[in-house]
Design an enzyme around this catalytic site. Sequence first.
Site, PDB file in Angstrom:
ATOM      1  N   HIS A   1      -9.409 -32.185   9.970  1.00 65.11           N
ATOM      2  CA  HIS A   1      -9.468 -33.907  10.438  1.00 65.11           C
ATOM      3  C   HIS A   1      -8.033 -34.333  10.871  1.00 65.11           C
ATOM      4  O   HIS A   1      -7.816 -35.267  11.593  1.00 65.11           O
ATOM      5  CB  HIS A   1     -10.271 -34.643   9.447  1.00 65.11           C
ATOM      6  CG  HIS A   1     -10.815 -35.673  10.009  1.00 65.11           C
ATOM      7  ND1 HIS A   1     -12.112 -36.234   9.565  1.00 65.11           N
ATOM      8  CD2 HIS A   1     -11.112 -36.358  11.442  1.00 65.11           C
ATOM      9  CE1 HIS A   1     -12.422 -37.241  10.179  1.00 65.11           C
ATOM     10  NE2 HIS A   1     -11.725 -37.355  11.522  1.00 65.11           N
TER      11      HIS A   1
ATOM     12  N   ASP B   1     -17.517 -40.193   7.672  1.00 57.30           N
ATOM     13  CA  ASP B   1     -16.722 -39.274   6.924  1.00 57.30           C
ATOM     14  C   ASP B   1     -17.291 -39.500   5.575  1.00 57.30           C
ATOM     15  O   ASP B   1     -17.554 -40.709   5.253  1.00 57.30           O
ATOM     16  CB  ASP B   1     -15.344 -39.486   7.010  1.00 57.30           C
ATOM     17  CG  ASP B   1     -14.536 -38.207   6.813  1.00 57.30           C
ATOM     18  OD1 ASP B   1     -15.083 -37.556   5.668  1.00 57.30           O
ATOM     19  OD2 ASP B   1     -13.466 -38.051   7.583  1.00 57.30           O
TER      20      ASP B   1
ATOM     21  N   HIS C   1     -15.218 -39.014   3.287  1.00 59.45           N
ATOM     22  CA  HIS C   1     -13.811 -39.527   2.854  1.00 59.45           C
ATOM     23  C   HIS C   1     -13.058 -40.632   3.717  1.00 59.45           C
ATOM     24  O   HIS C   1     -13.621 -40.481   4.969  1.00 59.45           O
ATOM     25  CB  HIS C   1     -12.952 -38.223   2.584  1.00 59.45           C
ATOM     26  CG  HIS C   1     -13.720 -36.806   2.148  1.00 59.45           C
ATOM     27  ND1 HIS C   1     -14.334 -35.994   3.115  1.00 59.45           N
ATOM     28  CD2 HIS C   1     -13.531 -36.648   0.725  1.00 59.45           C
ATOM     29  CE1 HIS C   1     -14.900 -35.090   2.086  1.00 59.45           C
ATOM     30  NE2 HIS C   1     -14.506 -35.366   0.886  1.00 59.45           N
TER      31      HIS C   1
ATOM     32  N   ASP D   1      -9.794 -40.698   4.206  1.00 59.66           N
ATOM     33  CA  ASP D   1      -8.743 -39.699   5.062  1.00 59.66           C
ATOM     34  C   ASP D   1      -7.329 -40.865   5.410  1.00 59.66           C
ATOM     35  O   ASP D   1      -6.669 -40.830   6.325  1.00 59.66           O
ATOM     36  CB  ASP D   1      -9.146 -39.225   6.297  1.00 59.66           C
ATOM     37  CG  ASP D   1     -10.114 -37.910   6.001  1.00 59.66           C
ATOM     38  OD1 ASP D   1     -10.225 -37.481   4.922  1.00 59.66           O
ATOM     39  OD2 ASP D   1     -10.556 -37.458   6.977  1.00 59.66           O
TER      40      ASP D   1
ATOM     41  N   HIS E   1      -5.111 -33.393   6.155  1.00 58.96           N
ATOM     42  CA  HIS E   1      -6.380 -33.802   6.740  1.00 58.96           C
ATOM     43  C   HIS E   1      -7.092 -34.996   5.841  1.00 58.96           C
ATOM     44  O   HIS E   1      -7.806 -35.750   6.307  1.00 58.96           O
ATOM     45  CB  HIS E   1      -7.309 -32.648   6.935  1.00 58.96           C
ATOM     46  CG  HIS E   1      -8.244 -32.497   5.531  1.00 58.96           C
ATOM     47  ND1 HIS E   1      -9.363 -31.739   5.524  1.00 58.96           N
ATOM     48  CD2 HIS E   1      -7.881 -32.466   4.210  1.00 58.96           C
ATOM     49  CE1 HIS E   1      -9.701 -31.480   4.161  1.00 58.96           C
ATOM     50  NE2 HIS E   1      -8.746 -31.910   3.473  1.00 58.96           N
TER      51      HIS E   1
ATOM     52  N   ASP F   1     -16.291 -36.692  11.238  1.00 60.23           N
ATOM     53  CA  ASP F   1     -16.242 -35.622  10.254  1.00 60.23           C
ATOM     54  C   ASP F   1     -17.449 -34.887   9.616  1.00 60.23           C
ATOM     55  O   ASP F   1     -18.383 -35.745   9.151  1.00 60.23           O
ATOM     56  CB  ASP F   1     -15.535 -35.744   8.938  1.00 60.23           C
ATOM     57  CG  ASP F   1     -15.157 -35.083   7.970  1.00 60.23           C
ATOM     58  OD1 ASP F   1     -15.914 -33.842   7.800  1.00 60.23           O
ATOM     59  OD2 ASP F   1     -14.097 -35.172   7.348  1.00 60.23           O
TER      60      ASP F   1
ATOM     61  N   ASP G   1     -18.616 -33.520   7.369  1.00 55.82           N
ATOM     62  CA  ASP G   1     -19.156 -33.882   5.800  1.00 55.82           C
ATOM     63  C   ASP G   1     -19.565 -35.155   5.458  1.00 55.82           C
ATOM     64  O   ASP G   1     -20.043 -35.108   4.439  1.00 55.82           O
ATOM     65  CB  ASP G   1     -17.880 -32.994   4.783  1.00 55.82           C
ATOM     66  CG  ASP G   1     -16.714 -34.107   4.961  1.00 55.82           C
ATOM     67  OD1 ASP G   1     -17.085 -35.267   5.309  1.00 55.82           O
ATOM     68  OD2 ASP G   1     -15.604 -33.840   4.700  1.00 55.82           O
TER      69      ASP G   1
ATOM     70  N   GLU H   1     -14.007 -30.231  10.973  1.00 57.97           N
ATOM     71  CA  GLU H   1     -14.479 -29.713   9.853  1.00 57.97           C
ATOM     72  C   GLU H   1     -15.788 -28.674   9.577  1.00 57.97           C
ATOM     73  O   GLU H   1     -16.033 -28.512   8.293  1.00 57.97           O
ATOM     74  CB  GLU H   1     -14.482 -30.876   8.535  1.00 57.97           C
ATOM     75  CG  GLU H   1     -13.333 -31.537   8.706  1.00 57.97           C
ATOM     76  CD  GLU H   1     -11.956 -31.359   7.747  1.00 57.97           C
ATOM     77  OE1 GLU H   1     -12.207 -29.988   7.169  1.00 57.97           O
ATOM     78  OE2 GLU H   1     -10.971 -31.609   7.931  1.00 57.97           O
TER      79      GLU H   1
HETATM   80  N1  LIG Z   1     -10.918 -34.402   6.219  1.00 55.73           N
HETATM   81  C1  LIG Z   1     -11.512 -34.415   5.004  1.00 55.73           C
HETATM   82  N2  LIG Z   1     -12.361 -33.574   4.851  1.00 55.73           N
HETATM   83  N3  LIG Z   1     -10.500 -34.769   3.899  1.00 55.73           N
HETATM   84  C2  LIG Z   1     -10.908 -34.703   2.606  1.00 55.73           C
HETATM   85  C3  LIG Z   1      -9.806 -35.480   1.690  1.00 55.73           C
HETATM   86  C4  LIG Z   1     -10.076 -35.281   0.219  1.00 55.73           C
HETATM   87  C5  LIG Z   1      -9.018 -36.108  -0.371  1.00 55.73           C
HETATM   88  N4  LIG Z   1      -9.218 -37.432  -0.293  1.00 55.73           N
HETATM   89  C6  LIG Z   1      -7.579 -35.593  -0.196  1.00 55.73           C
HETATM   90  O1  LIG Z   1      -7.046 -36.606   0.201  1.00 55.73           O
HETATM   91  O2  LIG Z   1      -7.314 -34.419  -0.033  1.00 55.73           O
HETATM   92 MN   LIG Z   2     -12.398 -36.149   7.365  1.00 55.60          MN
HETATM   93 MN   LIG Z   3     -14.390 -35.441   4.863  1.00 51.86          MN
END
Ligand SMILES: NC(=[NH2+])NCCC[C@H](N)C(=O)O
Ligand SMILES: [Mn+2]
Ligand SMILES: [Mn+2]
Length: 322
Positions: free
Chosen positions: A114, A137, A139, A141, A154, A245, A247, A290
Site C-alpha cells: 500500500h 482497508d 488498517h 495506514d 505501507h 487494500d 485486506d 496487498e
Molecule cells: N497496508 C497495510 N496492510 N498496512 C498494515 C499496517 C499495520 C500496522 N498498523 C503497521 O503500521 O505496521
Molecule cells: Mn493498507
Molecule cells: Mn490493510
Amino acid sequence: MDSSSYTYFKEQKLSIICAPFCGGQGKPGVEKGPRYMLKNGLETDLKELGWTTKIDEPLDEKELLEKTKIHDGIDFYKNAKRPSLVGETSQKIYQSVKDALAEDRFPLTLGGDHSIAIGTVSAVIDKFPDVGLLWIDAHADINTLESTDSGNLHGCPVSFLMGLNGPENTPDALKWCPGSLKPSKIAYIGLRDVDAAEKKIIKDMGISAFSMYHVDKYGINKVIEMALEAIHPGGGNGPVMCSYDVDAVDPLFVPATGTPVRGGLTLRESLFLVERLAETGNLVGLDIVECNPNLAVDDIHVANTISAGCAIARCALGETLL
Ligand SMILES: NC(=[NH2+])NCCC[C@H](N)C(=O)O
Ligand SMILES: [Mn+2]
Ligand SMILES: [Mn+2]
C-alpha cells in the site's frame, strides 16, 4: 453502460499501471500482484466492458525485488524501513498516474504493497484538487515516522499524503510528495485493526472513519452514502479516488494478504462498495493493493485472492451496471 456515465472519462480510456513493489513491508510475494491479476485476464475483461486499455509498467519486478533486498538493513530513517526505495518507487508511480491522467485515461494501479498509494493519490490530487479519498482497508495506514511500531511504510502512506511528518522530518526521497491532502477529504471504510497512535491522529484531525462496527450497524449502502457525504458535503458529488487494500475483505474470501484481520467485509459488501462508486460516475482513480500469492496455503487461496482483486476492478469499472 454507455460511456457518458463516466463524468471524468467520457472516452472510456484507461491505463493499467503495474506497481510490483514489496519494500513497504516485509513479506516478499506482494510484488507478484500485478502479474497475477493480468494473468487472470483483467485487461481483456476491462476491454469487454468498453474500456480502451493500455498497460504501463514503470518498474521492473525482478530488478526491484533485488534492489529491495539490497536496501534491507541499510536504508533506514529512524525506525522506518527502506524510505529511499519507497520514495523513489512511489515517485515513479506518481509519474505514471500523472501521465495517464494527462491523456484522460482512468488510472487503475495494481500493487504491490500500500505504500505505492503515496504516488497514486498525490497524482490524482494534482489533477483533481477537490478529490475525496476513500481508503478501503482493515488498517488506517496513517502512522507517522514517529508513531510506526513496525517501521513498515505501507502502514504510513496517509501520513505522507497529509504532510503529517513535516518537511524537516521527511526522508529526502519522499520530499517530492506534496502532502496536501486535507483531513476533511478522507473517509475510511472497513477498519478493524488500528494502532493506538493512529486512533489519536484520526480523532484529533476529525477524519471520517467507518469501521466494521459501522458496516454492521448501518449496512454497507448507508456507510458508503455517509462516506461520500463526508468527503463531498452537500450531496456527496465530486471526484472520488478509491485506494482499495484487499485486506478490507474478510480473509475467508481473500486469504493471501500480508496482514489479514478476521471480521472483514463479505465478498458481496466489498464488490457492492465499488459498484456503488461506479454508479456515481465520479470515480477518478483506483488502487488494488496487498494481494500476496506467496502467502496462500494452496492454489485455491491464490485463485480466491486474485479473482477478488480482479472483481473489485471490474465492478469499479462498470461490470455489474446495466
Ligand atoms: N497496508 C497495510 N496492510 N498496512 C498494515 C499496517 C499495520 C500496522 N498498523 C503497521 O503500521 O505496521
Ligand atoms: Mn493498507
Ligand atoms: Mn490493510
